[in-house]
Design an enzyme around this catalytic site. Structure first.
Site, mmCIF file in Angstrom:
data_model
loop_
_atom_site.group_PDB
_atom_site.id
_atom_site.type_symbol
_atom_site.label_atom_id
_atom_site.label_comp_id
_atom_site.label_asym_id
_atom_site.label_seq_id
_atom_site.Cartn_x
_atom_site.Cartn_y
_atom_site.Cartn_z
ATOM 1 N N ASN A 12 19.831 11.150 -26.191
ATOM 2 C CA ASN A 12 19.370 10.986 -24.976
ATOM 3 C C ASN A 12 20.400 9.555 -24.177
ATOM 4 O OD1 ASN A 12 17.908 10.313 -21.759
ATOM 5 N ND2 ASN A 12 16.529 9.421 -23.208
ATOM 6 N N LYS A 14 20.332 8.846 -20.677
ATOM 7 C CA LYS A 14 20.019 8.584 -19.909
ATOM 8 C C LYS A 14 20.774 8.530 -18.728
ATOM 9 C CE LYS A 14 17.246 6.130 -23.621
ATOM 10 N NZ LYS A 14 16.428 4.948 -23.471
ATOM 11 N N HIS A 98 9.399 12.502 -20.870
ATOM 12 C CA HIS A 98 9.844 10.768 -21.560
ATOM 13 C C HIS A 98 9.079 9.469 -19.998
ATOM 14 C CE1 HIS A 98 12.614 7.219 -22.626
ATOM 15 N NE2 HIS A 98 13.040 8.387 -22.709
ATOM 16 N N GLU A 100 10.215 7.300 -19.775
ATOM 17 C CA GLU A 100 10.787 6.222 -18.436
ATOM 18 C C GLU A 100 10.360 7.247 -17.409
ATOM 19 O OE1 GLU A 100 14.677 6.319 -19.613
ATOM 20 O OE2 GLU A 100 13.998 4.393 -20.925
ATOM 21 N N GLU A 170 7.948 8.023 -29.409
ATOM 22 C CA GLU A 170 8.527 7.738 -28.913
ATOM 23 C C GLU A 170 7.459 6.717 -28.108
ATOM 24 O OE1 GLU A 170 12.766 8.177 -28.009
ATOM 25 O OE2 GLU A 170 11.037 8.937 -26.171
ATOM 26 N N GLY A 176 14.761 0.828 -26.629
ATOM 27 C CA GLY A 176 15.214 -0.188 -25.928
ATOM 28 C C GLY A 176 14.799 -1.805 -26.457
ATOM 29 N N SER A 216 14.675 2.933 -30.539
ATOM 30 C CA SER A 216 15.794 2.035 -31.364
ATOM 31 C C SER A 216 15.655 2.571 -32.341
ATOM 32 C CB SER A 216 14.478 0.148 -31.445
ATOM 33 O OG SER A 216 14.669 -0.226 -29.753
#
Ligand code: PGA
Length: 255
Positions: A12, A14, A98, A100, A170, A176, A216
């Site tokens: 991904n 991003k 996702h 985010e 996730e 991250g 991560s």
């Protein structure tokens, strides 16, 4: 990893890489990533680079997916991208919900469920992302949050189509941050997801649905993560942006 499922390693990107950077990276991937029959590889670039990356990789074994989608086929929806547009580029997968998107852009479970359905209507595989925040984990709500995200996210998906869905677990606190879930923590939630899928559909369908881990994932933890029985692949953010680390992740050795 269960040997009956071909593992999927998804990158991904991003909002990283300009179209020209994406273009040179895709060319490099094409040269560096060996074709292996026992694993699938997927890259999810930014919308602006989707066509470019897809063109470069179209004859290769590397799949190309989108990071998001809107649920309508077309219309006055400024700034959005439809599943029909993705299909026209022969995009085969798309992330959905996702964290985010949920956390920064306010996507709800209801909105995510519409995306999942719209993608399936266009024969694009939705990768439904679920995961708890650190606060939810500390308050022992992990499993109930995952249940809610799964049940609502999949509510428009009939059993006939359920086998075409991918789930990505996730944990938000691991994305991250460099803090990966331990293999035991990840396995516990993956096994729970599998059980929930068996309840929503049937056990044989739940066994077919790949469940990826994300948060991560790095070259130094991929092997142990992939050794867990219910982890069928990985959704990789930061470590998919550099060829060496992504290559090492793709070449994982489950123990
Ligand atoms: P990360 O991101 O690997 O950088 O933690 C994963 C993701 O958000 O999909």
């Amino acid at each position: 990893m269960n040997p009956s499922r071909v593992p999927l390693i998804a990158g991904n990107w991003k909002m990283y890489k300009t179209p020209s950077e994406a273009e040179s990276f895709a060319k490099e991937l094409l040269q560096e990533i060996p074709e292996k029959a026992d694993r699938n590889i997927l890259i999810c670039p930014n919308y602006l680079s989707l066509g470019i990356v897809k063109n470069i990789l179209s004859e290769s074994h590397i799949l190309v997916g989108s990071q998001n989608v809107f649920h309508k086929s077309e219309g006055a929806f400024t700034g959005e991208t439809s599943p029909a547009m993705l299909q026209d580029l022969a995009i085969t997968h798309s992330l959905c919900g996702h964290s985010e998107r949920r956390g920064i852009f306010g996507e709800t479970d209801e909105m995510v469920s519409l995306k999942v359905k719209a993608l399936l209507d266009y024969s694009i595989v939705p990768i439904l992302c679920v995961g708890e925040t650190i606060q939810e984990r500390e308050e022992n709500q992990t499993l109930s949050i995952i249940r809610r995200q799964l049940t609502t996210g999949l509510k428009e998906v009939l059993s006939e189509k359920a086998g075409s869905v991918i789930i990505a677990y996730e944990p938000v606190w691991a994305i991250g941050t460099g803090k990966t879930a331990t293999p035991e923590q990840a396995q516990e939630v993956h096994a729970f997801i599998r059980k929930e899928l068996a309840q929503l559909y049937q056990e044989d369908i739940s066994r077919k649905i790949p469940i990826l881990y994300g948060g991560s994932v790095k070259p130094d933890n991929i092997d142990i993560l992939m050794s867990q029985p219910d982890i069928d692949g990985a959704l990789v953010g930061g470590a998919s942006l550099k060829i060496d680390s992504f290559l090492r992740i793709v070449e994982f050795h489950a123990q």
